[in-house]
Design a protein around this motif. Structure first.
Motif, short mmCIF file in Angstrom:
data_model
loop_
_atom_site.label_atom_id
_atom_site.label_comp_id
_atom_site.label_asym_id
_atom_site.label_seq_id
_atom_site.Cartn_x
_atom_site.Cartn_y
_atom_site.Cartn_z
N ARG A 284 0.82 -1.22 0.00
CA ARG A 284 0.00 0.00 0.00
C ARG A 284 0.85 1.26 0.00
O ARG A 284 0.54 2.26 -0.67
N ASP A 285 1.96 1.24 0.76
CA ASP A 285 2.77 2.45 0.96
C ASP A 285 3.95 2.55 0.00
O ASP A 285 4.70 3.53 0.04
N GLY B 173 4.18 3.23 -3.07
CA GLY B 173 4.16 4.34 -4.01
C GLY B 173 4.92 5.54 -3.48
O GLY B 173 5.65 6.21 -4.23
N GLU B 174 4.77 5.81 -2.20
CA GLU B 174 5.47 6.93 -1.57
C GLU B 174 6.86 6.53 -1.09
O GLU B 174 7.76 7.36 -1.01
N ARG B 175 7.03 5.24 -0.76
CA ARG B 175 8.32 4.76 -0.25
C ARG B 175 8.73 3.47 -0.99
O ARG B 175 8.55 2.37 -0.47
N PRO B 176 9.28 3.59 -2.19
CA PRO B 176 9.66 2.41 -2.97
C PRO B 176 10.67 1.51 -2.26
O PRO B 176 10.74 0.31 -2.54
N ARG C 69 -1.23 -3.26 -5.62
CA ARG C 69 -0.95 -2.94 -4.21
C ARG C 69 -1.82 -3.79 -3.28
O ARG C 69 -2.22 -3.35 -2.21
#
Length: 367
Positions: free
Chosen positions: A166-167, A169-172, A260
């Protein structure tokens, strides 16, 4: 095995209650919303550390309360046990058996077992796969402590992986940790598949006998366990199952990162139920689905009895009022041989029929 006494403090609508039970049949009657189901919920919780109704322990603490205590005196395996649980709003629960602290709720399953049957279970066939997975998990967590531990580990790893996807996208950089959680899911998932398959084989065998008898020999019930597509032989050794799961997860890696979502694993397992060769969920009548659900719950009780060498405690929560007379008779003819708790909204008619002890519940007080 039997439950001799139950003490509740701050649990649901019970402020402070102690009650002694009969070793055979216990009929609990009263109007709706007085606490009958809450009483059975406490008995289930002390057998496995899981509620058949609540998603979190805090839901079972009385309104405006911060603490709840459940304690039972149990006789099982020719010994006396004292099982205790304390629930808190602000911290983790605590569990004991004979004053010895437990590390997990799974250890409660080594004291006594329960089979809980409520009206919602009559729709077990018609509901989605999650309801049938819950049926498997509830049964196996009591029977097999290793299963309960694997299920808890699987849920932890699944939650971690879901948050990573889920996260990402902001924290590859979070994706670098995915292999660790994938491997945890694979190892725990293989244990789940191993036990689910073995349980399902016996479930199908016993449920088919009950269903055939209840239907007057006119219908044949079959239950087949379904898991991920790469596991073509769920009866294989756990190591082989893990390798098949690993392969399945690798094939879904790109789709999981794109969506995701955690798409691969036994969290999507199901039981495929047929009656006379036709899918019960889609084609069975209401009477047929109820008969099939009855057969599955009675089969669960029989599996426990054959595995543990003693009848589990049978808890029937207002089920009989939902059944026609023929199915009522079918159930009542098969509940002998162990301790039984039956709730109803009527008077003590069942006690006259079955014998045993009668309790009246009114506003969280048992008389």
């Amino acid at each position: 095995m039997r439950i001799d006494r139950l003490e509740l403090e701050g649990f649901r609508n019970y402020r402070l209650q102690r009650v002694d039970f009969a070793p055979d049949c216990n009929v609990i009657f009263g109007e709706n919303a007085q606490g009958k189901t809450n009483l059975l919920e406490a008995l289930v919780y002390l057998s496995c550390g899981r509620s058949p109704r609540a998603r979190a322990d805090r839901e079972m603490i009385g309104f405006q309360g911060e603490f709840a205590r459940l304690e039972a005196s149990v006789f099982a395996r020719d010994r006396d046990f004292r099982v205790r649980g304390e629930l808190y709003r602000g911290r983790r629960r605590r569990l004991w058996v004979n004053q010895v602290p437990l590390k997990s709720g799974a250890e409660l399953g080594q004291v006594y077992h329960t089979v809980f049957f409520c009206p919602e279970d009559l729709y077990l066939i018609r509901e989605g796969a999650a309801a049938r997975r819950k049926f498997l998990d509830t049964a196996l967590c009591q029977l097999r402590p290793r299963y309960a531990a694997a299920l808890a580990e699987y849920h932890r790893a699944y939650d971690h992986k879901t948050r990573i996807l889920r996260d990402a996208g902001e924290r590859p950089d979070l994706l670098d940790t995915l292999p660790e959680f994938n491997e945890r899911l694979v190892r725990a998932g293989a244990v789940l598949i191993h036990y689910r398959h073995r349980f399902s084989v016996r479930l199908s065998e016993y449920a088919a006998l009950h269903h055939r008898e209840c239907s007057g020999g006119r219908e044949t019930l079959e239950i087949r366990y379904q898991t991920v597509s790469t596991v073509d032989n769920p009866a294989a050794e756990i190591g082989e199952l893990a390798e098949k799961l690993r392969r399945h997860m690798a094939s879904h890696q790109a789709a999981e990162r794109a969506s995701r979502l955690c798409l691969s694993g036994p969290h999507k397992d199901d039981l495929f139920v047929t009656i006379n060769g036709r899918e019960a969920k889609q084609y069975a009548s209401q009477g047929q689905t109820r008969t099939a659900a009855l057969a599955m719950k009675l089969a669960e009780r029989e599996i426990y009895r054959n595995t543990a060498g003693a009848c589990p405690v049978l808890l029937l929560d207002d089920v009989l009022s939902e059944l026609d007379p023929r199915r009522q008779e079918f159930v009542l003819n098969r509940i002998a041989g162990g301790q039984v708790f039956i709730t109803c909204c009527e008077d003590d008619r069942l006690a006259a029929l079955l014998g045993g002890k009668v309790f009246h519940v009114n506003q969280g007080c048992i008389g």
